[in-house]
Design a protein around this motif. Structure first.
Motif, mmCIF file in Angstrom:
data_model
loop_
_atom_site.group_PDB
_atom_site.id
_atom_site.type_symbol
_atom_site.label_atom_id
_atom_site.label_comp_id
_atom_site.label_asym_id
_atom_site.label_seq_id
_atom_site.Cartn_x
_atom_site.Cartn_y
_atom_site.Cartn_z
ATOM 1 N N GLN A 197 0.830 -1.201 0.000
ATOM 2 C CA GLN A 197 0.000 0.000 0.000
ATOM 3 C C GLN A 197 0.868 1.256 0.000
ATOM 4 O O GLN A 197 1.898 1.309 0.674
ATOM 5 N N PRO A 198 0.450 2.286 -0.731
ATOM 6 C CA PRO A 198 1.223 3.536 -0.745
ATOM 7 C C PRO A 198 1.178 4.214 0.619
ATOM 8 O O PRO A 198 0.186 4.137 1.350
ATOM 9 N N GLY A 199 2.284 4.846 0.969
ATOM 10 C CA GLY A 199 2.326 5.624 2.198
ATOM 11 C C GLY A 199 2.618 4.837 3.455
ATOM 12 O O GLY A 199 2.708 5.403 4.546
ATOM 13 N N ARG A 200 2.782 3.521 3.348
ATOM 14 C CA ARG A 200 3.090 2.714 4.530
ATOM 15 C C ARG A 200 4.597 2.659 4.716
ATOM 16 O O ARG A 200 5.359 2.659 3.747
ATOM 17 N N GLU A 201 5.027 2.558 5.972
ATOM 18 C CA GLU A 201 6.453 2.648 6.267
ATOM 19 C C GLU A 201 7.120 1.286 6.447
ATOM 20 O O GLU A 201 8.238 1.210 6.933
ATOM 21 N N ASP B 212 -7.375 -2.132 -2.458
ATOM 22 C CA ASP B 212 -7.002 -1.901 -3.853
ATOM 23 C C ASP B 212 -8.214 -1.677 -4.753
ATOM 24 O O ASP B 212 -8.228 -0.753 -5.564
ATOM 25 N N THR B 213 -9.235 -2.548 -4.637
ATOM 26 C CA THR B 213 -10.399 -2.403 -5.500
ATOM 27 C C THR B 213 -11.149 -1.106 -5.208
ATOM 28 O O THR B 213 -11.578 -0.395 -6.119
ATOM 29 N N ASN B 214 -11.271 -0.786 -3.910
ATOM 30 C CA ASN B 214 -11.926 0.468 -3.542
ATOM 31 C C ASN B 214 -11.178 1.669 -4.109
ATOM 32 O O ASN B 214 -11.790 2.620 -4.615
ATOM 33 N N ARG B 215 -9.835 1.625 -4.042
ATOM 34 C CA ARG B 215 -9.033 2.724 -4.576
ATOM 35 C C ARG B 215 -9.163 2.800 -6.102
ATOM 36 O O ARG B 215 -9.208 3.892 -6.677
ATOM 37 N N LEU B 216 -9.242 1.648 -6.753
ATOM 38 C CA LEU B 216 -9.394 1.596 -8.207
ATOM 39 C C LEU B 216 -10.698 2.285 -8.634
ATOM 40 O O LEU B 216 -10.707 3.111 -9.556
ATOM 41 N N ARG C 1 -2.288 -4.716 -8.862
ATOM 42 C CA ARG C 1 -1.839 -4.524 -7.495
ATOM 43 C C ARG C 1 -0.422 -5.077 -7.405
ATOM 44 O O ARG C 1 -0.041 -5.969 -8.180
ATOM 45 N N GLU C 2 0.363 -4.551 -6.484
ATOM 46 C CA GLU C 2 1.721 -5.051 -6.280
ATOM 47 C C GLU C 2 1.724 -5.968 -5.069
ATOM 48 O O GLU C 2 1.426 -5.538 -3.947
#
Length: 297
Positions: free
Chosen positions: A149-153, A200-204, A260-261
């Motif tokens: 997920q983007p933004g995760r550390e 992912d699907t929600n973001r898509l 998705r990655e």
């Protein structure tokens, strides 16, 4: 350091039941109660509240359990490092995973890994993206296989780009098409994987301003597919999930392509245990870019 009493407390906090916590370590319920009472006396406060339905953490217990997890983690890492220095690898490896990965990747990787490291026991936790991220943050798993997920550390290694597919029931008017335009979902009955299990699907849908009619939601990919198969609507699922349903339903590439990655995530590569680092080596070598499994050599 003997951290078994801390591990029992951690397990009791996770399952909310002293009997089940004891079963995980071979202790009776009374033995667990005695062990916890000893730690509470040592700390000077109660860790658990006892009730008819089980146990729950006190506010003080909620503050110390994350620290107990750290102590147990570093004790396990110490034991593995000592074993590695002496030419032996042993210990426990706790893996979190999406169900689709647990089905298609993990069995073969674990089988090969245990041929070389039979003294490492492996505990697998399956869940959605929210529960797996929480498990990483809380230290209840050592690493996870999940979508990045983007933004995760978290530290991560990308293993595969997994394309999303349009899932249609057989007999759908677009069954014979080569691809499915995303805008064709607009206004259509749709079965959606619950947000906490799949970001992912929600973001898509949001990114491409797609507005289907959400008729049903489920946290389980397999339930979603079954509902589509029975004509209750359309959906979007990843290619790796759909490998379980070859020859069933209709799966078309999306237009435009959206992926998705999938990757390995863990809090820190530098602080990973020897067993964790060895397992990552096997996963990286065995998972091919197309998602197939190749021999480890």
């Amino acid at each position: 350091m003997d951290t078994r009493k801390y591990e029992v407390i951690i397990k009791a906090a996770e399952c909310g039941n002293l009997t089940r916590a004891g079963e995980a370590f071979g202790y009776t319920q009374s033995g667990v109660s005695h062990m916890i009472k000893g730690v509470e006396d040592e700390f000077g406060f109660r860790i658990f509240l006892r009730g008819r339905s089980g146990v729950s953490l006190t506010p003080e217990g909620a503050r110390v359990v994350p620290i107990l997890r750290e102590i147990a983690h570093w004790n396990e890492s110490l034991g593995q490092t000592v074993s590695a220095i002496n030419g032996l690898i042993s210990g426990v490896l706790r893996i979190g995973s999406f169900t689709s990965i647990a089905i298609h990747w993990l069995p073969m990787i674990i089988r090969r890994f245990q041929q070389d490291y039979p003294n490492i026991s492996i505990d697998i936790t399956e869940g959605g993206i929210h529960s797996l991220e929480s498990a990483l943050e809380e230290g209840t798993v050592d690493l996870t296989f999940m979508s990045v997920q983007p933004g995760r550390e978290f530290d991560r290694i990308i293993l595969k780009k997994d394309p999303f597919l349009a899932i249609l029931p057989k007999g759908h008017p677009m069954e014979g098409e080569k691809s499915f335009p995303l805008e064709a979902f607009n206004g259509q009955d749709f079965i959606l994987v619950t947000h906490g299990f799949d970001y992912d699907t929600n973001r898509l849908l949001k990114e491409y301003s797609i507005t289907p009619v959400i008729k049903f939601t489920s946290h389980d990919d397999h339930t979603v597919f079954s509902m589509v198969e029975n004509g209750l609507g359309l959906s979007i699922l990843p290619e790796l999930v759909m490998r379980s349903y070859a020859g069933r339903g209709v799966a078309l590439p999306l237009e435009p392509e959206v992926c998705r990655e999938l990757g390995l995530c863990l809090p820190s590569f530098s602080e990973a245990s020897p067993a964790c680092r060895r397992f990552i080596e096997y996963a990286k070598k065995m998972i091919a870019p197309d998602g197939s499994i190749r021999p480890f050599s």
